[in-house]
Scaffold this active site. Structure first.
Site, PDB file in Angstrom:
ATOM      1  N   ASP A  85       0.821  -1.211   0.000  1.00  0.00           N
ATOM      2  CA  ASP A  85       0.000   0.000   0.000  1.00  0.00           C
ATOM      3  C   ASP A  85       0.859   1.268   0.000  1.00  0.00           C
ATOM      4  O   ASP A  85       1.974   1.275   0.524  1.00  0.00           O
ATOM      5  CB  ASP A  85      -0.917  -0.016   1.239  1.00  0.00           C
ATOM      6  CG  ASP A  85      -2.013   1.028   1.138  1.00  0.00           C
ATOM      7  OD1 ASP A  85      -2.402   1.390   0.006  1.00  0.00           O
ATOM      8  OD2 ASP A  85      -2.484   1.499   2.195  1.00  0.00           O
ATOM      9  N   GLY A  86       0.312   2.325  -0.590  1.00  0.00           N
ATOM     10  CA  GLY A  86       0.971   3.631  -0.520  1.00  0.00           C
ATOM     11  C   GLY A  86       1.489   4.165  -1.848  1.00  0.00           C
ATOM     12  O   GLY A  86       2.117   5.229  -1.881  1.00  0.00           O
ATOM     13  N   ASN A  87       1.199   3.464  -2.939  1.00  0.00           N
ATOM     14  CA  ASN A  87       1.678   3.933  -4.250  1.00  0.00           C
ATOM     15  C   ASN A  87       1.122   5.311  -4.609  1.00  0.00           C
ATOM     16  O   ASN A  87       1.837   6.168  -5.136  1.00  0.00           O
ATOM     17  CB  ASN A  87       1.258   2.964  -5.354  1.00  0.00           C
ATOM     18  CG  ASN A  87       1.926   1.610  -5.237  1.00  0.00           C
ATOM     19  OD1 ASN A  87       2.874   1.468  -4.475  1.00  0.00           O
ATOM     20  ND2 ASN A  87       1.428   0.635  -5.972  1.00  0.00           N
ATOM     21  N   GLY A  88      -0.165   5.506  -4.340  1.00  0.00           N
ATOM     22  CA  GLY A  88      -0.822   6.765  -4.698  1.00  0.00           C
ATOM     23  C   GLY A  88      -0.240   7.940  -3.926  1.00  0.00           C
ATOM     24  O   GLY A  88       0.065   8.994  -4.500  1.00  0.00           O
TER      25      GLY A  88
ATOM     26  N   TRP B   4       2.659   8.065  -2.521  1.00  0.00           N
ATOM     27  CA  TRP B   4       4.060   8.236  -2.952  1.00  0.00           C
ATOM     28  C   TRP B   4       4.106   9.155  -4.171  1.00  0.00           C
ATOM     29  O   TRP B   4       4.927  10.061  -4.250  1.00  0.00           O
ATOM     30  CB  TRP B   4       4.651   6.860  -3.292  1.00  0.00           C
ATOM     31  CG  TRP B   4       6.084   6.876  -3.724  1.00  0.00           C
ATOM     32  CD1 TRP B   4       7.180   6.725  -2.918  1.00  0.00           C
ATOM     33  CD2 TRP B   4       6.587   7.050  -5.060  1.00  0.00           C
ATOM     34  NE1 TRP B   4       8.336   6.790  -3.677  1.00  0.00           N
ATOM     35  CE2 TRP B   4       7.998   6.990  -4.992  1.00  0.00           C
ATOM     36  CE3 TRP B   4       5.977   7.252  -6.304  1.00  0.00           C
ATOM     37  CZ2 TRP B   4       8.813   7.125  -6.124  1.00  0.00           C
ATOM     38  CZ3 TRP B   4       6.791   7.385  -7.421  1.00  0.00           C
ATOM     39  CH2 TRP B   4       8.197   7.328  -7.330  1.00  0.00           C
TER      40      TRP B   4
ATOM     41  N   THR C 280     -10.777  -6.593  -4.409  1.00  0.00           N
ATOM     42  CA  THR C 280     -12.075  -6.524  -5.088  1.00  0.00           C
ATOM     43  C   THR C 280     -12.587  -5.091  -4.999  1.00  0.00           C
ATOM     44  O   THR C 280     -13.116  -4.547  -5.972  1.00  0.00           O
ATOM     45  CB  THR C 280     -13.091  -7.457  -4.383  1.00  0.00           C
ATOM     46  OG1 THR C 280     -12.440  -8.666  -4.031  1.00  0.00           O
ATOM     47  CG2 THR C 280     -14.277  -7.758  -5.256  1.00  0.00           C
TER      48      THR C 280
ATOM     49  N   ASN D 287     -10.875  -2.352  -4.721  1.00  0.00           N
ATOM     50  CA  ASN D 287     -10.100  -1.420  -5.555  1.00  0.00           C
ATOM     51  C   ASN D 287     -10.667  -1.315  -6.974  1.00  0.00           C
ATOM     52  O   ASN D 287     -10.421  -0.335  -7.680  1.00  0.00           O
ATOM     53  CB  ASN D 287      -8.630  -1.867  -5.686  1.00  0.00           C
ATOM     54  CG  ASN D 287      -7.835  -1.761  -4.412  1.00  0.00           C
ATOM     55  OD1 ASN D 287      -6.895  -2.522  -4.202  1.00  0.00           O
ATOM     56  ND2 ASN D 287      -8.177  -0.827  -3.539  1.00  0.00           N
TER      57      ASN D 287
ATOM     58  N   SER E 257      -7.620  -4.597   5.466  1.00  0.00           N
ATOM     59  CA  SER E 257      -8.282  -4.268   4.189  1.00  0.00           C
ATOM     60  C   SER E 257      -8.647  -5.519   3.370  1.00  0.00           C
ATOM     61  O   SER E 257      -8.439  -5.555   2.159  1.00  0.00           O
ATOM     62  CB  SER E 257      -7.418  -3.308   3.351  1.00  0.00           C
ATOM     63  OG  SER E 257      -7.202  -2.113   4.066  1.00  0.00           O
TER      64      SER E 257
END
Ligand code: IPE
Ligand code: IPE
Ligand code: MG
Length: 230
Positions: free
Chosen positions: A15-18, A20, A61, A63, A184
């Site tokens: 998690d955390g790509n967005g 970043w 699911t 996402n 999640s």
């Protein structure tokens, strides 16, 4: 104290790509691209470290209800992965497996997934599982429906075998990057006794040595599985 060497089955909620990307003034998709580059190296490092099974949460699911632009971008990244990054896995004897609801994915991506599973099926040195269009609760309901069709009362073992992770071992160490402290909907049944490790790092920043640190932390844990303290 239980044997606390290298965890056999490690799960990572990537998690955390967005965030970043946002922190760098980039599009979210750039974050996913950076996440995938990081993931490639991390997979190698994890198997080098002696992990037997690595399960990566790539798309839930839930996402799938993100904007089409983002989900399509993610599908394209997966296409790239399942066409270009399979040979190294074959080379090191790692078998690839994808869990999740394939009927929610584009048909061409499903074919690529099936092809990648086929090409790596002889691998007996490690198991790499991607959870894509996956939901832990949904997977439990699917297993229940399979049990109903079978018409027989289930044991813990027979029921576990009906999950899409059937045949895999329970998760020993579950890592979540990106600072949130929740599951999640990732492998709820399989993580019943997992040691959980939260990292504040956004996934594209989660380095090989961050993984080493998580493995070191795991060694210090006392897994009791419900037994009393000696
Ligand atoms: C994780 O990164 C990857 C997926 C869920 C597909 P996010 O896209 O959730 O990144 P954040 O949490 O918004 O930073
Ligand atoms: C979990 O991250 C799913 C993946 C990393 C693939 P989310 O970004 O979807 O989780 P929430 O929404 O913060 O709980
Ligand atoms: Mg997120």
């Amino acid at each position: 104290m239980a044997d606390m060497g290298i965890p056999f089955h490690v799960g990572i909620i990537m998690d955390g790509n967005g965030r970043w990307a946002k922190a760098r003034g980039l599009f979210r998709l750039e974050g996913h691209r950076a996440g995938m580059a990081r993931m490639l190296a991390l997979i190698e490092h994890a198997f080098d470290a002696g992990i037997g099974e690595l399960s990566l949460f790539a798309l839930s699911t839930e996402n799938l209800s993100r904007p089409k632009e983002e989900t399509e971008g993610l599908f394209s990244l997966f296409r790239l992965y399942f066409t270009q990054h399979i040979p190294p896995l074959v080379g090191r004897g790692v078998r690839l497996h994808v869990v999740g609801n394939r009927s929610l994915l584009p048909a061409d991506l499903v074919s690529l997934i099936e092809g990648a599973e086929e090409r790596t099926k002889a691998g007996d040195k490690g198991l790499l599982t991607f959870a894509i269009a996956y939901g832990g609760r949904q997977d439990i309901v699917s297993a229940c429906n399979r049990a109903v069709k079978e018409g027989r009362e289930q044991t813990l073992e027979s029921f576990a075998g009906k999950l899409s992770t059937g045949g895999m071992s329970a998760i020993d160490l579950l890592i979540r990057t990106g600072g949130e402290k929740r599951l999640s909907n990732f492998m709820l049944f399989e993580a019943a006794y997992a040691e959980i490790y939260f990292s504040e790092k956004m996934f594209p920043d989660f380095s090989d040595s961050d993984l080493d640190e998580a493995l070191l932390d795991y060694r210090k844990r006392d897994r009791r599985f419900g037994t009393s303290v000696e």
